[in-house]
Design an enzyme around this catalytic site. Structure first.
Site, PDB file in Angstrom:
ATOM      1  CE  LYS A   1      94.533 -85.758  -8.203  1.00 60.03           C
ATOM      2  NZ  LYS A   1      94.216 -86.200  -9.568  1.00 60.03           N
TER       3      LYS A   1
ATOM      4  CB  SER B   1      91.767 -91.082 -13.378  1.00 60.46           C
ATOM      5  OG  SER B   1      91.216 -90.576 -12.185  1.00 60.46           O
TER       6      SER B   1
ATOM      7  NE  ARG C   1      85.864 -88.569  -9.140  1.00 57.36           N
ATOM      8  CZ  ARG C   1      85.514 -87.748 -10.128  1.00 57.36           C
ATOM      9  NH1 ARG C   1      84.316 -87.845 -10.667  1.00 57.36           N
ATOM     10  NH2 ARG C   1      86.351 -86.854 -10.594  1.00 57.36           N
TER      11      ARG C   1
ATOM     12  CG  ASP D   1      87.712 -84.424  -8.458  1.00 54.96           C
ATOM     13  OD1 ASP D   1      88.198 -83.355  -8.883  1.00 54.96           O
ATOM     14  OD2 ASP D   1      88.194 -85.538  -8.747  1.00 54.96           O
ATOM     15  CG  ASN D   2      90.854 -83.505  -6.607  1.00 56.49           C
ATOM     16  OD1 ASN D   2      90.462 -84.669  -6.658  1.00 56.49           O
ATOM     17  ND2 ASN D   2      91.579 -82.977  -7.587  1.00 56.49           N
TER      18      ASN D   2
ATOM     19  CG  ASP E   1      88.956 -85.739 -12.364  1.00 58.30           C
ATOM     20  OD1 ASP E   1      89.629 -85.369 -11.392  1.00 58.30           O
ATOM     21  OD2 ASP E   1      88.924 -86.918 -12.745  1.00 58.30           O
ATOM     22  CG  ASP E   2      92.565 -83.457 -11.123  1.00 54.68           C
ATOM     23  OD1 ASP E   2      91.971 -83.934 -10.142  1.00 54.68           O
ATOM     24  OD2 ASP E   2      93.561 -84.007 -11.635  1.00 54.68           O
TER      25      ASP E   2
ATOM     26  CG  HIS F   1      88.167 -93.097  -9.846  1.00 52.54           C
ATOM     27  ND1 HIS F   1      89.160 -92.177 -10.109  1.00 52.54           N
ATOM     28  CD2 HIS F   1      88.810 -94.239  -9.463  1.00 52.54           C
ATOM     29  CE1 HIS F   1      90.337 -92.728  -9.889  1.00 52.54           C
ATOM     30  NE2 HIS F   1      90.141 -93.981  -9.494  1.00 52.54           N
TER      31      HIS F   1
ATOM     32  CE  LYS G   1      87.965 -89.991 -11.955  1.00 54.31           C
ATOM     33  NZ  LYS G   1      89.106 -89.114 -11.684  1.00 54.31           N
TER      34      LYS G   1
ATOM     35  CB  CYS H   1      89.813 -89.416  -8.029  1.00 55.61           C
ATOM     36  SG  CYS H   1      90.723 -88.356  -9.155  1.00 55.61           S
TER      37      CYS H   1
ATOM     38  CG  HIS I   1      92.555 -86.475 -14.017  1.00 56.31           C
ATOM     39  ND1 HIS I   1      93.625 -87.132 -14.599  1.00 56.31           N
ATOM     40  CD2 HIS I   1      92.503 -86.904 -12.731  1.00 56.31           C
ATOM     41  CE1 HIS I   1      94.178 -87.927 -13.694  1.00 56.31           C
ATOM     42  NE2 HIS I   1      93.523 -87.803 -12.550  1.00 56.31           N
TER      43      HIS I   1
END
Length: 478
Positions: A298, A156, A82, A277-278, A38-39, A133, A131, A78, A225
């Site tokens: 992001k 998140s 996904r 994811d980003n 994540d991130d 989401h 996660k 997010c 994140h």
């Protein structure tokens, strides 16, 4: 005596048969381990230039596998990102945009077919630890989307009452979820420091439990994140502060899972995919990662928002020590896994391409030539073909020129900056700095045709155009 000799020779014959039996053939289909961080920014691994800490397990994975340097998330946020990974569809095709809040009464439509559902039909065990989401109501949780096991957080972990943005103080308590059942509350950063080790523990247990059957293991780690938290074993260990500590622990997690594969004799029959994811949430400053020199991060459709680190490893199948610059996306993961596992593609239209041949070393293959960059609800902000990227005039988030925050507090990141139309050549100008549309009107015209077809198919809010092939988001059934 004759009976003794007869028995002796029969025994010898039996031994000979055993000795000369061929080895059991390798399984026809591989196990799949998919890390989705994540991130994580393009520049956040030591193999991609990170400073102040090292990621030795991921560096080793890159040396033993292939690193894809033109690998794109489908959208730089997010939930949308996904949804695209698990379905092979642009998220706006599924009616999904942004990041679902904890009180959202919507999620990934259960009618959509995920990777987990497709491989489960092939006899795979399926597990997710991390996660989700994609909807926090029970009807949208992983067990209703093809997964046999789920342990993690529903969205998140900044969506809790302690968030520094005041409006989020009204969020409900955040709980771990086991299957469909809420468990222990995550009340503070000390509780959050258990995220990476607990997820790792459950992922390795899943491998042990399913060592005698094929499995799909999805590990979407919630960190880095914000808010950042590392366990006592890693806290204060890096020169990069808490962000470096978190990355060191995530690298440890990858190493533990890889060690478990080897311990169970599964290493040579497992495809491991690692990506994000980003891009980084840059206005968090020292608590944010690095886009590795790409523009923005992001929440933007520039390369810093969507180009992600990506490593794939499968000994003896995926070439070791290789770097591929071919354009790929998380959209392409589903059709490739389908091909490798012998599963069937979803019944509805998808947007991904099978890159099995490229994955296995055939660099003459170019499975993906174009990419659409959507953001906000359903706004087409850019299109790409090969090395050319046409950015359309649009309002968007900007980090440039803003003083980033410190110590977990965010700095400003205005959402209404008016970006002008521009054409970039990403080989010569990966930072998207030099608009060359005046010199290349024929390229602009070609990319605008791709955009028009995309608007017919998926729509475009900026032009108030409805797409013909957009499917409904899942909504809570009253």
């Amino acid at each position: 005596m004759l009976k003794k000799f007869t028995a002796f020779f029969l025994a010898l014959a039996a031994c000979a048969l055993v000795a000369f039996q061929p080895e059991k053939p390798a399984a026809k289909t591989p196990n799949i381990v998919l890390f989705f961080i994540d991130d994580l920014g393009y520049g956040d691994l030591s193999v991609t230039g990170a400073l102040g800490y090292r990621t030795p397990n991921l560096d080793k994975m890159a040396a033993e596998g292939t690193r894809f340097t033109n690998f794109m998330a489908a959208q730089a946020v997010c939930s949308a990102s996904r949804a695209a990974l698990l379905t092979g569809c642009y998220p706006n095709r599924l009616g999904i945009a942004g990041a679902f809040g904890p009180n959202a009464k919507m999620g990934l439509n259960p009618k959509e077919e995920t990777i987990a559902e497709l491989v489960k039909a092939q006899g795979y065990a399926t597990g997710i630890f991390g996660k989700w989401h994609l909807g926090s109501e029970q009807e949208f949780l992983p067990l209703q989307q093809g997964f046999d096991e789920y342990y993690g957080v529903p969205y998140s972990h900044d969506m809790w009452p302690l968030h520094p943005w005041q409006e989020r103080a009204k969020y409900p308590p955040l709980h771990w979820i086991e299957g469909n059942t809420p468990g222990k509350e995550i009340k503070n950063l000390e509780d959050a420091s258990e995220l990476t080790p607990k997820i790792t523990e459950r992922a390795t247990a899943f491998i042990r439990k399913n060592k005698n059957k094929p499995f799909f293991l999805y590990v979407p780690h919630p960190l880095p994140h914000v808010p950042l938290a590392a366990s006592a074993k890693f806290r204060g260990k890096s020169e990069r502060g808490i962000f470096g500590d978190v990355l060191m622990e995530l690298d440890w997690s990858v190493g533990e899972i890889m060690k478990e594969l080897k311990a169970q004799g599964l290493d040579n029959n497992t495809l491991v995919i690692f990506t994000s994811d980003n891009g980084p949430w840059l206005n968090y400053g020292d608590h944010a990662g690095s886009a590795g020199g790409f523009r923005e991060g992001k929440g933007t459709s520039f390369e810093g928002g969507q180009r992600e680190p990506c490593i794939m490893r499968w000994p003896g199948v995926v070439p070791a020590g290789r770097v591929s610059n071919k354009l790929l996306s998380t959209l392409d993961v589903l059709p490739t896994i389908v091909k490798l596992t012998g599963a069937k593609l979803p019944k509805e239209k998808i947007d991904g391409y099978d890159f099995t041949d490229l994955l296995k070393g055939d660099d003459t293959k170019t499975p993906r030539e174009t990419l659409l960059y959507y953001y906000r609800k359903n706004s087409l902000e850019a299109v790409r073909k090969g090395d050319w990227k046409l950015v359309f005039a649009h309002p968007g988030r900007i980090y440039e020129g803003q003083l980033p925050g410190q110590n977990g507090q965010p700095g400003p990141a205005p959402e209404d900056f008016q970006y002008p139309k521009a054409l970039y050549h990403l080989t010569r100008d990966p930072g998207e700095r030099y608009d060359v549309q005046a010199q290349n009107p024929e390229i602009v015209a070609e990319l605008e045709k791709i955009a028009e077809a995309a608007r017919e198919d998926l729509g475009d809010d900026l032009q108030q155009k409805q797409g013909k092939n957009v499917r409904p988001v899942g909504k809570v059934n009253p």
